[in-house]
Scaffold this active site. Structure first.
Site, PDB file in Angstrom:
ATOM      1  N   CYS A 106      -0.407   4.143   2.098  1.00 44.07           N
ATOM      2  CA  CYS A 106      -0.238   3.955   3.553  1.00 44.07           C
ATOM      3  C   CYS A 106       1.222   4.173   3.962  1.00 44.07           C
ATOM      4  CB  CYS A 106      -0.632   2.543   3.983  1.00 44.07           C
ATOM      5  SG  CYS A 106      -2.097   1.877   3.202  1.00 44.07           S
ATOM      6  N   ASP A 107       2.153   3.666   3.166  1.00 44.82           N
ATOM      7  CA  ASP A 107       3.541   3.559   3.638  1.00 44.82           C
ATOM      8  C   ASP A 107       4.572   4.384   2.862  1.00 44.82           C
ATOM      9  OD1 ASP A 107       2.624   1.754   5.532  1.00 44.82           O
ATOM     10  OD2 ASP A 107       2.883   0.039   4.189  1.00 44.82           O
ATOM     11  N   CYS A 121       0.842  -1.209   0.000  1.00 46.66           N
ATOM     12  CA  CYS A 121       0.000   0.000   0.000  1.00 46.66           C
ATOM     13  C   CYS A 121       0.874   1.255   0.000  1.00 46.66           C
ATOM     14  CB  CYS A 121      -0.935  -0.013   1.201  1.00 46.66           C
ATOM     15  SG  CYS A 121      -1.939   1.472   1.310  1.00 46.66           S
TER      16      CYS A 121
END
Ligand code: FAD
Ligand code: NAP
Length: 341
Positions: free
Chosen positions: A141-142, A138
């Site tokens: 997300c990261d 992701c």
């Protein structure tokens, strides 16, 4: 606090992506008073992306914003949206029974499955070892953790290209590794990728291993193998993003419903009816071809309409069995007295 109540509903919708929320809108407007259980990813896959450019009516909309609007829309129409995750589902008898992680048991006359899809992994032991320590599926997300670092993305579809482009916002360099010599991503996405000076594409390579250290645990690079010559290339990176597609989330039903095309829930063509009457499936869970937000939403609509029709038929049969008069089709003015004549 654990909730151990039992809740009955005419229609239980499992999943809160575009399919689930659209089913919620339609089922609520049909006065079915549905309960929708969101699962561990409220809003579904679009909550892990940024710009969505193919949702009709919005030239650009942020995925998470779109899903917040869909949730609000479903609620506004009267859908009860519950923050819970279904741990098991019994479709062997009616009413169907679903056990929520909260301790609540949901019983339902009909069920719409809209559990979508989950990211696939390569299946390498080294990938598993470094998950959460440099290996991710992701970018939204990261990605932020890799400011000024080198990143490798594997995959050749829309997700991989989108993730690679998004990661150029943080990384000093992004290498996209693909196992073939052409991408399957949309042409407009490919153009953007090839024009981006931070992106390099390594064609015809498969990932053999994620390499890194253990103190502290972290990725240092990947070992890629040319699929024809077998030649090994090591590419340094701090972040390794796997974007090789998605598999249908059939955990709840894989032993109960007919599946096909590598695990997707089978529906009667042109409908959302599964192999069990009263159970309907919509969205990525049942779609191995299109897998788009708009097609999932379309199937959510179909599922609600199919469920409404099926419930009406069931309820009509129950009324007939109980000997209660029902007006004949096509004669709304008929009365019980007419029937008795
Ligand atoms: P999902 O969105 O997958 O939602 C599934 C839902 O089911 C989730 O809410 C989850 O919590 C819930 N769930 C799962 N298991 C359970 C359970 N046991 N109990 C309760 N709930 C459960 N498509 C586009 O059209 N345009 C795009 O720009 C686009 N960008 C994308 C970017 C990325 C990074 C990804 C991964 C996908 C993208 N897609 C895009 C594809 C699109 O997101 C999907 O086609 C769509 O989200 C599928 O919707 P769905 O409702 O079937 O399921
Ligand atoms: P996808 O289209 O199935 O592509 C998966 C990619 O990963 C393919 O290029 C595939 O290679 C590669 N791959 C699969 N297994 C692999 C393995 N074991 N090792 C190395 N590579 C592997 O999946 P996706 O990109 O996640 O897209 C899923 C759906 O969501 C699609 O329908 C897509 O259109 C949609 N989506 C849309 C958007 C958008 O509209 N902007 C954005 C993201 C996703 P091959 O090509 O060789 O098969």
């Amino acid at each position: 606090m654990t909730d151990t109540a039992t809740r009955h509903t005419r229609l239980l919708i499992i999943g809160s992506g575009p399919a689930g929320y659209t089913a919620g809108v339609y089922a609520s407007r049909a006065m079915l008073e549905p309960i929708l259980v969101q699962g561990i990813q409220p809003g579904g896959q679009l909550t892990i992306t940024t710009d969505v450019e193919n949702w009709p009516g919005d030239a650009t909309v942020m995925g998470p914003d779109l899903m917040v609007r869909m949730e609000a829309h479903a609620k506004e129409m009267g859908c009860e949206v519950i923050s819970d995750h279904i741990m098991s589902l019994d479709l062997s008898k009616r009413p169907f029974t679903a056990a929520g992680d909260s301790g609540t048991t949901y019983t339902a006359d009909a069920v719409i499955l809209a559990t979508g899809a989950q990211a696939k992994w390569l299946g390498l032991p080294s990938e598993e070892h470094f998950k959460g320590f440099g290996v991710s599926a992701c970018a939204t997300c990261d990605g932020f953790f890799y400011r000024g670092q080198e990143i490798v993305v594997v995959g050749g579809g829309n997700t991989a290209v989108e993730e690679a482009l998004f990661l150029t916002n943080f990384a000093s360099k992004v290498t996209l590794i693909h196992r073939r010599d052409s991408l399957r991503a949309e042409k407009i996405m490919q153009d953007r990728l090839f024009k981006n000076p931070k992106v390099e594409v390594l064609w015809n390579h498969a990932i053999d291993e994620v390499i890194g250290g253990d103190s502290p645990r972290g990725v240092e690079g990947v070992r890629a193998r040319h699929v024809e010559t077998g030649e090994i290339t090591e590419i340094p990176c701090k972040g390794f993003f796997v974007a090789i597609g998605h598999a249908p989330a059939t955990e709840l039903v894989k032993d109960q419903l007919e599946l096909h095309n590598g695990g997707y829930v089978k529906v009667e063509p042109g409908t959302t009816r599964t192999s069990i009457p009263g159970v309907f499936a919509a969205g990525d869970l049942t779609d191995h071809i299109y897998r788009q937000a708009v097609t999932s939403a379309g199937m959510g609509c179909m599922a609600a309409l199919d469920a409404e029709k099926w419930l009406a038929e069931q309820e009509g049969e129950e009324v007939a069995e109980a000997g209660v008069y029902a007006a004949p089709k096509g004669d709304p003015t008929a009365t019980p007295a007419d029937a008795a004549e």
